[in-house]
Every structure is written in structure tokens, then in C-alpha cells.
Motif scaffolding. Structure first.
Motif, PDB file in Angstrom:
ATOM      1  N   ALA A 406     -86.119  14.468  26.861  1.00 24.83           N
ATOM      2  CA  ALA A 406     -86.773  14.726  24.984  1.00 24.83           C
ATOM      3  C   ALA A 406     -85.997  14.370  23.973  1.00 24.83           C
ATOM      4  O   ALA A 406     -86.847  13.949  23.326  1.00 24.83           O
ATOM      5  CB  ALA A 406     -85.987  15.933  25.856  1.00 24.83           C
ATOM      6  N   ILE A 407     -84.770  14.013  24.231  1.00 26.06           N
ATOM      7  CA  ILE A 407     -84.472  13.147  22.440  1.00 26.06           C
ATOM      8  C   ILE A 407     -84.474  11.985  22.838  1.00 26.06           C
ATOM      9  O   ILE A 407     -85.525  11.716  21.599  1.00 26.06           O
ATOM     10  CB  ILE A 407     -82.331  13.244  22.277  1.00 26.06           C
ATOM     11  N   VAL A 408     -84.487  11.019  23.578  1.00 27.83           N
ATOM     12  CA  VAL A 408     -84.715   9.666  23.599  1.00 27.83           C
ATOM     13  C   VAL A 408     -86.348   9.634  23.412  1.00 27.83           C
ATOM     14  O   VAL A 408     -86.947   8.890  22.621  1.00 27.83           O
ATOM     15  CB  VAL A 408     -84.725   9.191  24.581  1.00 27.83           C
ATOM     16  N   ILE A 409     -87.414  10.550  23.744  1.00 29.92           N
ATOM     17  CA  ILE A 409     -88.852  10.274  23.867  1.00 29.92           C
ATOM     18  C   ILE A 409     -89.052  11.257  22.607  1.00 29.92           C
ATOM     19  O   ILE A 409     -89.837  10.304  21.580  1.00 29.92           O
ATOM     20  CB  ILE A 409     -89.008  11.402  24.995  1.00 29.92           C
ATOM     21  N   PHE A 410     -87.994  12.125  21.848  1.00 28.46           N
ATOM     22  CA  PHE A 410     -88.696  12.532  20.131  1.00 28.46           C
ATOM     23  C   PHE A 410     -88.653  11.252  19.276  1.00 28.46           C
ATOM     24  O   PHE A 410     -88.998  11.247  18.223  1.00 28.46           O
ATOM     25  CB  PHE A 410     -87.546  13.668  20.144  1.00 28.46           C
ATOM     26  N   THR A 411     -87.138  10.271  19.477  1.00 31.57           N
ATOM     27  CA  THR A 411     -87.036   9.572  18.501  1.00 31.57           C
ATOM     28  C   THR A 411     -87.990   8.220  18.489  1.00 31.57           C
ATOM     29  O   THR A 411     -88.153   7.621  17.716  1.00 31.57           O
ATOM     30  CB  THR A 411     -85.515   9.198  18.803  1.00 31.57           C
ATOM     31  N   PHE A 412     -88.270   8.791  19.841  1.00 24.88           N
ATOM     32  CA  PHE A 412     -89.797   7.441  20.714  1.00 24.88           C
ATOM     33  C   PHE A 412     -90.853   7.937  19.728  1.00 24.88           C
ATOM     34  O   PHE A 412     -91.607   6.876  18.925  1.00 24.88           O
ATOM     35  CB  PHE A 412     -89.719   7.206  21.704  1.00 24.88           C
ATOM     36  N   ILE A 413     -91.265   9.280  19.215  1.00 21.77           N
ATOM     37  CA  ILE A 413     -92.418   9.937  18.541  1.00 21.77           C
ATOM     38  C   ILE A 413     -92.688   9.157  17.302  1.00 21.77           C
ATOM     39  O   ILE A 413     -93.115   8.942  16.535  1.00 21.77           O
ATOM     40  CB  ILE A 413     -93.117  10.906  18.993  1.00 21.77           C
ATOM     41  N   LEU A 414     -91.684   9.403  16.559  1.00 20.37           N
ATOM     42  CA  LEU A 414     -90.671   9.091  15.728  1.00 20.37           C
ATOM     43  C   LEU A 414     -90.857   7.890  14.914  1.00 20.37           C
ATOM     44  O   LEU A 414     -92.275   7.643  13.775  1.00 20.37           O
ATOM     45  CB  LEU A 414     -89.972   9.665  14.969  1.00 20.37           C
ATOM     46  N   ALA A 415     -90.613   6.964  15.623  1.00 25.30           N
ATOM     47  CA  ALA A 415     -90.502   5.498  15.576  1.00 25.30           C
ATOM     48  C   ALA A 415     -91.839   5.119  15.664  1.00 25.30           C
ATOM     49  O   ALA A 415     -92.752   4.238  14.622  1.00 25.30           O
ATOM     50  CB  ALA A 415     -89.916   5.212  16.388  1.00 25.30           C
ATOM     51  N   ALA A 416     -92.651   5.363  16.435  1.00 22.28           N
ATOM     52  CA  ALA A 416     -94.539   5.208  16.231  1.00 22.28           C
ATOM     53  C   ALA A 416     -94.838   5.485  15.470  1.00 22.28           C
ATOM     54  O   ALA A 416     -96.087   4.940  14.829  1.00 22.28           O
ATOM     55  CB  ALA A 416     -94.791   5.374  18.391  1.00 22.28           C
ATOM     56  N   LEU A 417     -95.247   6.758  15.050  1.00 22.84           N
ATOM     57  CA  LEU A 417     -95.458   7.271  13.879  1.00 22.84           C
ATOM     58  C   LEU A 417     -95.255   6.966  12.503  1.00 22.84           C
ATOM     59  O   LEU A 417     -96.027   6.700  11.848  1.00 22.84           O
ATOM     60  CB  LEU A 417     -95.455   8.764  13.811  1.00 22.84           C
ATOM     61  N   ILE A 418     -93.676   6.243  12.376  1.00 25.46           N
ATOM     62  CA  ILE A 418     -93.336   5.803  10.886  1.00 25.46           C
ATOM     63  C   ILE A 418     -93.040   3.942  11.484  1.00 25.46           C
ATOM     64  O   ILE A 418     -92.074   4.038  11.372  1.00 25.46           O
ATOM     65  CB  ILE A 418     -92.885   6.677   9.892  1.00 25.46           C
ATOM     66  N   PRO A 419     -93.782   3.795  11.625  1.00 28.95           N
ATOM     67  CA  PRO A 419     -92.830   1.592  12.275  1.00 28.95           C
ATOM     68  C   PRO A 419     -92.882   1.085  11.226  1.00 28.95           C
ATOM     69  O   PRO A 419     -92.451   0.019  11.432  1.00 28.95           O
ATOM     70  CB  PRO A 419     -94.544   1.937  12.971  1.00 28.95           C
ATOM     71  N   ASP A 420     -93.663   1.626   9.686  1.00 29.70           N
ATOM     72  CA  ASP A 420     -92.230   0.759   8.577  1.00 29.70           C
ATOM     73  C   ASP A 420     -90.849   0.777   8.506  1.00 29.70           C
ATOM     74  O   ASP A 420     -90.071   1.923   8.029  1.00 29.70           O
ATOM     75  CB  ASP A 420     -92.841   1.470   7.453  1.00 29.70           C
TER      76      ASP A 420
END
Length: 492
Positions: A406-420
Motif C-alpha cells: 500500500a505504501i509503494v502504491i501510495f508513492t506511485f500515485i503521488l508520483a503519477a499525479l505530479i510528474p514534474d
């Protein structure tokens, strides 16, 4: 230091229990070091750890006896694998030099060549001073509480618990707050790592094969990241970490090779950037000086901790090297590529050169392998809270894998939302790194020595308040500018 025992036990103590007003820990159980967030670097410094807990009692003062006024925490540390000065130096450098160093040219573009150079050195000086503050307060609080060592959050709790009466009832809240900022910081690092690896892989693949959207590479990284972070024992990550360090050093060397070729005149870039961009510089620069969380674990596990501080001690020597590297990469990277500099300097290297492509692969792989170490900090803070709710061994087994995933997926979602990449780095630095590196240490010093005295004319008080105000301004304006930059798609 007295004779060392043949069988020496791991050092750092940890407790999730709130402290009372007198901070009386009569018996302090040693934790399983795998579950202690402050021991990520301790493990690497001290050698591979075997699984399982160490049930030996800690070294709090015996019940019913007053604390010893001459108690020296350094002389009461029993370490299984104490680290040498060189080991500590290496881990201090590793704890401070991460993906942030590759973002320094982008930071200089938000400050200008002159302001960036001076600002980076001043930031390094202030951050190093705050590290010294943290170590000094930790020693004082160890003497008061009669324990050999304390972690970052425990130092905050002890300072509030033994300080003025008005601060004692919020000591446990202060500890929780520090742990929250530690989580935010490390999760932010994990998001940056996701974006960094994906961006570098995308650049290489686009040159040799086909150009795909960044989110595609983020998605391809998700499963390998999850599997990597199913590794439960840090001892298995030790050789991985060493390999990542070798890749990082090699990649930095080749990057300097490209940056120093054909440098233009300094007049080709801005000496001073617009004022509204300075908060972005602050966020990236304070993100780069990311080692505040490793200072206490490293000092706690040294064979000769008296060599850590001091004018020519390990801390000053290491931070001089770090500040010099950051300033050099930022100065020459911005001078070479100007306003076209990317969020990571590796993305500016010539795409048609095979050696440059190898740098992207090396740095991307190094950061990918380093994700697991950054991941351990938030996991070891979150997992004990959930573990207490699971009452069977099978539930805890599946629960741990679920939390890790879940923690890895959470960081993945944040990274996908802010790819800059540049925007993410600046935001993480402004929000959490500024709090941990610039706000908490001076506050701890004020509270710790409030009763003892804060120097002639209270100069320590005014100095610390100035640092806190600097940190708060960076926190506020840096966060605002970073969020605005993200919402505007990087067009600030």
C-alpha cells in the motif's frame, strides 16, 4: 572510554509510550532494530543484522535511585558493531548525497549564479549548525534521562518532557509530529525516486526505440518496486546499497566530465533570478541537505563519538565535502545548460552519446535500488500502529505485506499525479525538510537549555529564533511557490 565488553549489544532505544513529566524510564527494553525508524543507517554502519529481537534491558537508571549527575552517555554505550570515523564519514556522505544533488543546477536556475552559490553555502552552514545543535541537545538529554542514546523523535519528546512545565504535557504530541514529518519527508523522497527513475529510463528508451508517456514507465516500475520492498530484513539490502553507491559515484564522475567541457562565460546566465523564484531555490536546496535524520544514529554508533563534533570532526569534514559537491554541481550545471537545465542534470546530457546514456541508466538503477532504504523509515513508523490491531501471526504476516504494498502504491500515485521532478523536489524540501532541518533543532535547543541558561544577553535564544524564522519563511513561501508551480505546470 573504558574497556569494551566482548559481547556488545545494539544501541538505539525506542519507545512508543508517552513520557511522564520527569521522564523516568526505569527499564527501557531494546527494540527489534528492524522496527526502529532511526536505525536504517545504523544497520548499514554497523554491519549486517540478524533477524529477531534483542530482549536485554536498556540502561535507564534503576528505580528508586536518583539520576547520576556525572552520567556520561558516551561511556555507557555498549555496541555490537561500533563504526570507525571513516565508516561514519562514508555513511554521512551517503545520507546527504542522493537525488537532490542532481537537482542543484535546477535550483541555481531559480536563484541565479551568484545567489545560488552564496545561498547553497549559507544553507549548508545553517544545516550543519543545526546538526550540531541536535547532537549537543541529545547528549544533554541523555544525561538527564540516564540513557545512552536517543533518536530524533525521542530527543524532541525528552526536551519537552524535561523542559519548562508548560511544554511537558505536549511531549508525546511533539514526538508524533516529528514522526509525521519524517514520514512526509521519506515518502516525498520515494515519490522523487519514482519520477527520477522513470524519467531517466524514458529518455534512454526514447533515444534507442520509442518515446512513450512518463506514466507508462511509472506503471512499469510499480511491480518491481513492490517486490523490492517485500524484503523484510535490511541485511539483504546492504550489498544492494553498496552497489548503488558505486553506481552513484561513477555517474557523478561522468556527469562532471560532460559539465566541464565547453563551459560558456558566466555572463551567459543570470547572476540574480527574479525574487519570486527564490522560494523554489530554497525548497530544492534544503531538500538536497537531507541528512538531518541520519546524524544521531551515526553518532550514536561510533566507536569514538567524541570525534564526531568539533571544528575538524567527522560532521564538519563531511558537510564541507557535501556543500562543495552541491555548489559545484549547481554552479557548473547551470552555467553549462542555462535556463534549459532539467529537474535532474542527467536529463541534459547529450542524448546521442552512449556514455551519457549509460549515466542515465546508472543513476536510474542506483536510485531504484536506494528506494528500499528510504521506504523503511515510513514503514517502520506506520507498521507498528497497524500491527497492534492484528492478533494472529498469520494476520500480521499478510498485514505486513499489505502495508508494504500500500505504501509503494501510495508513492506511485503521488508520483503519477505530479510528474514534474523539479516541482516535487522543491515541495518536499519546503514542506518537510525545512521543518526537520531548520525548525525543530533550534526549538529543541531553546527548550532543553531554558532552565540552564541561553547565554549572555540570551544570544542563543535570538540566534535560534532567527533560524526558526528563516525555516518558517522557507516553509511558507517555498510551499506556496512549489504548489503554484505544480498547478501552473511548471510555468512560474
Amino acid at each position: 572510554m573504558g574497556k569494551k565488553k566482548e559481547e556488545r549489544q545494539p544501541l538505539l532505544v525506542s519507545s512508543n509510550e508517552p513520557l511522564n513529566d520527569t521522564y523516568d524510564r526505569s527499564v527501557i527494553p531494546r527494540p527489534d532494530l528492524r522496527h526502529s525508524p532511526d536505525n536504517v543507517v545504523v544497520h548499514l554502519a554497523g554491519g549486517p543484522m540478524e533477524g529477531g529481537s534483542t530482549p536485554d534491558a536498556g540502561q535507564g537508571h534503576p528505580p528508586g535511585k536518583p539520576p547520576k549527575p556525572d552520567f556520561d552517555p558516551v561511556l555507557n554505550r555498549n555496541l555490537e558493531h561500533p563504526t570507525s570515523n571513516l565508516d561514519t564519514m562514508i555513511h554521512l556522505l551517503k545520507g546527504n548525497i542522493g537525488s537532490g544533488i542532481l537537482a542543484m543546477p535546477d535550483a541555481f536556475s531559480n536563484a541565479g549564479l551568484v545567489v545560488g552559490t552564496i545561498g547553497t553555502l549559507v544553507m549548508g552552514l545553517i544545516c550543519t549548525h543545526c546538526m550540531h545543535i541536535l547532537v549537543k541537545c541529545a547528549h544533554e538529554l541523555c544525561r538527564r534521562t540516564q540513557v545512552p542514546a536517543l533518536g530524533f523523535s525521542e530527543v524532541v519528546e525528552a526536551a519537552f518532557a524535561t523542559g519548562p512545565s508548560r511544554t511537558r504535557h505536549v511531549s508525546h504530541i511533539a514526538k508524533i509530529l516529528v514522526n509525521i514529518f519524517l514520514c512526509i519527508t521519506q515518502l516525498g523522497f520515494c515519490c522523487v525516486y519514482f519520477v527520477f527513475v522513470a524519467a531517466n529510463i524514458r529518455d534512454v528508451v526514447a533515444h534507442f526505440w520509442v518515446d512513450l508517456d512518463l506514466q507508462v514507465y511509472l506503471g512499469l516500475l510499480l511491480v518491481p518496486m513492490i517486490v523490492l520492498n517485500w524484503v523484510k530484513n535490511l541485511k539483504y539490502l546492504a550489498p544492494v546499497s553498496m552497489f548503488a553507491s558505486i553506481l552513484t559515484i561513477t555517474g557523478l564522475g561522468i556527469t562532471f566530465f560532460y559539465m566541464l567541457q565547453g563551459l560558456p562565460r558566466t555572463s551567459s546566465v543570470h547572476a540574480f533570478a527574479p525574487w519570486h523564484k527564490l522560494p523554489l531555490f530554497f525548497g530544492t536546496a534544503i531538500y538536497a541537505f537531507e541528512g538531518i535524520g541520519v546524524v544521531l544514529p551515526l553518532e550514536n554508533n561510533m566507536e569514538t563519538p567524541q570525534d564526531f563534533s568539533g571544528l575538524t570532526g567527522v560532521l564538519n569534514t563531511g558537510m564541507v565535502i557535501v556543500a562543495a559537491l552541491y555548489t559545484s554541481v549547481g554552479f557548473f550545471g547551470y552555467l553549462k545548460y542555462g535556463d534549459k537545465v532539467a529537474g535532474s542534470i542527467t536529463l541534459n546530457l547529450p542524448s546521442g552519446d552512449l556514455l551519457a546514456q549509460s549515466v542515465r541508466v546508472m543513476m536510474g538503477l542506483a536510485i531504484f535500488l536506494s528506494y528500499g532504504l528510504q521506504f523503511y523509515v515510513p514503514f517502520n513508523i506506520v507498521w507498528p500502529l497497524i500491527k497492534n490491531q492484528l492478533h494472529t501471526e498469520k494476520a500480521q504476516l499478510y498485514g505486513e505485506y499489505a502495508v508494504r504494498t500500500a505504501i509503494v502504491i501510495f508513492t506511485f500515485i503521488l508520483a503519477a499525479l505530479i510528474p514534474d521532478l523539479g516541482a516535487v523536489i522543491s515541495l518536499v524540501g519546503a514542506v518537510s525538510s525545512s521543518a526537520l532541518a531548520l525548525i525543530f533543532p533550534p526549538l529543541i535547543e531553546i527548550i532543553t537549555f531554558w532552565k540552564v541558561g541561553l547565554g549572555r544577553y540570551n544570544w542563543v535564544l535570538w540566534k535560534d529564533l532567527a533560524i526558526v524564522m528563516f525555516g518558517l519563511l522557507g516553509f511558507g513561501f517555498g510551499s506556496y511557490a512549489s504548489i503554484e508551480n505544480i498547478l501552473n505546470g511548471g510555468k512560474s
